[in-house]
Design an enzyme around this catalytic site. Sequence first.
Site, PDB file in Angstrom:
ATOM      1  CD  GLU A 138     -14.035  -4.074  -4.391  1.00 53.38           C
ATOM      2  OE1 GLU A 138     -12.980  -4.701  -5.072  1.00 53.38           O
ATOM      3  OE2 GLU A 138     -13.919  -3.030  -4.420  1.00 53.38           O
ATOM      4  CB  CYS A 163      -4.471   3.984  -0.168  1.00 54.47           C
ATOM      5  SG  CYS A 163      -4.631   3.878   1.558  1.00 54.47           S
ATOM      6  CB  SER A 181      -4.821  -1.184  15.087  1.00 49.28           C
ATOM      7  OG  SER A 181      -5.667  -0.424  14.275  1.00 49.28           O
ATOM      8  CE1 TYR A 212      -0.974  -5.219  14.433  1.00 50.80           C
ATOM      9  CE2 TYR A 212      -3.145  -5.184  14.428  1.00 50.80           C
ATOM     10  CZ  TYR A 212      -2.280  -4.655  13.965  1.00 50.80           C
ATOM     11  OH  TYR A 212      -2.327  -3.908  12.658  1.00 50.80           O
ATOM     12  NE  ARG A 271      -6.386   4.989   8.595  1.00 51.19           N
ATOM     13  CZ  ARG A 271      -7.705   5.218   8.362  1.00 51.19           C
ATOM     14  NH1 ARG A 271      -8.272   6.448   8.638  1.00 51.19           N
ATOM     15  NH2 ARG A 271      -8.196   4.139   7.364  1.00 51.19           N
ATOM     16  CB  CYS A 309      -1.029  -0.155   1.213  1.00 54.45           C
ATOM     17  SG  CYS A 309      -2.340   1.409   1.067  1.00 54.45           S
ATOM     18  CB  CYS A 350      -1.480   5.047   3.195  1.00 52.76           C
ATOM     19  SG  CYS A 350      -1.747   3.529   4.265  1.00 52.76           S
ATOM     20  CE  LYS A 409      -7.934  -1.166   4.465  1.00 51.29           C
ATOM     21  NZ  LYS A 409      -6.083  -0.820   4.317  1.00 51.29           N
ATOM     22  CE  LYS A 435      -7.179  -3.526   7.539  1.00 53.05           C
ATOM     23  NZ  LYS A 435      -5.992  -2.795   6.695  1.00 53.05           N
ATOM     24  NE  ARG A 453      -6.487   5.053   4.834  1.00 50.83           N
ATOM     25  CZ  ARG A 453      -5.331   6.065   4.802  1.00 50.83           C
ATOM     26  NH1 ARG A 453      -5.278   6.882   4.016  1.00 50.83           N
ATOM     27  NH2 ARG A 453      -4.316   5.794   5.939  1.00 50.83           N
TER      28      ARG A 453
END
Length: 325
Positions: free
Chosen positions: A230, A127, A271, A310, A202, A117, A119, A192, A245, A214
Site C-alpha cells: 500500500e 466509506c 479513539s 487526542y 464511530r 472520507c 463514511c 489503515k 493507523k 469495513r
Amino acid sequence: MIKRPRRLRGNENLRKMVRETRVDKSSLIYPIFVKDGTGIREEIFSMEGQYRYSVDQLPHGLEEVMKAGVSSVMLFGIPAHKDDRASQAYDQNGVIQRALREAKKTFPELYYITDVCLCEYTSHGHCGMLCGHEVDNDSTLKVLAGTALSHAEAGADMVAPSDMMDGRVAAIRKRLDENDFSEIPIMSYAVKYASGFYAPFRDAADSAPAFGNRRSYQMDYHNSREGIKEVLLDEEEGADIIMVKPALSYLDVVVKVREATNLPVAAYSVSGEYAMIKAAAGKGWIDEKSIVCETAVAVFRAGVQSYLTYYAKELAGYMDEGLIG
Ligand code: PBG
C-alpha cells in the site's frame, strides 16, 4: 566490571544528553470534530474530554489548541444530513467547508488538515458508493476527488484520504492539480487496518456501517507486508506523507514502513487507544500522565515524524513540563 550500563543512568542531565528519541510539539496533530448546528460543544460519550463543536464554537476549541502550543489540526465533519451520495462531503456549504473558512479566518496561523472520507456523510455509513451491498471502488474515486477539491477550495492546507479505496491518491492528486492546487500535500492513510480500535470514533461521528463491516477495504491485521504494498502504491500515486493507523498495536508496521519509504511517516493513536487510557485512568488503575508520555514516546521511537493523537494538547503540556522531550 568494565562495562556498566547504569553509568549513563545516574544523572538526569546525562540521561537526557544520551537520549535516542527526541520529541517536539511541532510533530503533533490534534483531531477535532465539527458538527452541523449552532451553539454546540458536546462531550463525546466514549471519548471523555473530547468534544464536538459547531462551526461557531470551533474557535474556542482551536484557541485551546493554540494555547497548548499545538500547531496542526485534523478536521472531521459530522453533517446533519446524510444520504447515499454523501452529498454533504463535497458541498461548498458543508460542515467542513464552513469550518475551514471560519477557522482560517480566526486562527490563520494553525495548519489545517482535513480527513477525506465518505463514511460520516453516507446514510449507510460505508466509506464509499454502494453497488448493491458492495462498496464500489471506481465510482467512489470521483466523489473523493471532488471532496478533496472542495476542502482545498475552502482553505485546507493538506488533505488526508482515509477511505482505503484503490487509486484514490492518484485520483485526488489529479483533481487537485487540474484546479491549481498542486501545492496542497496529500497525507495518505496508506496503512489503515480494519480495527476494533475505531469504535469510539464511530460513536463520535455517528459513522458506524449500517450493515456489514469495513474488511473489504481496510486491511487485515494479520498482514504487514501488504502494508508495504500500500505504501509503495501511494508513493507512486503521489502521496506526500504516509500514515499508519492505529498506532500502538502496529508499531512493528511503522518500523517496516519507515524502512520502505523516504516519505515522512505519521501514525494515528485512534479513539480506542485514547478511550482505553482514559477509562483505566478514571478507575485509578494507571497514571494517565505517565502512560500518555510512555505511549507517545513509543510511537516516536518506532520512527514517526508526525503523530496524530487526542492527547496532543496534554502531550504538549508534558513537553513543557520536561516530562518528555
Ligand atoms: C474515516 C475515519 C475513521 C477514523 C479516521 N477516519 C473511522 C473508520 O475508519 O471507521 C478513525 C479515527 C479514530 O478511531 O480515532 N474513515
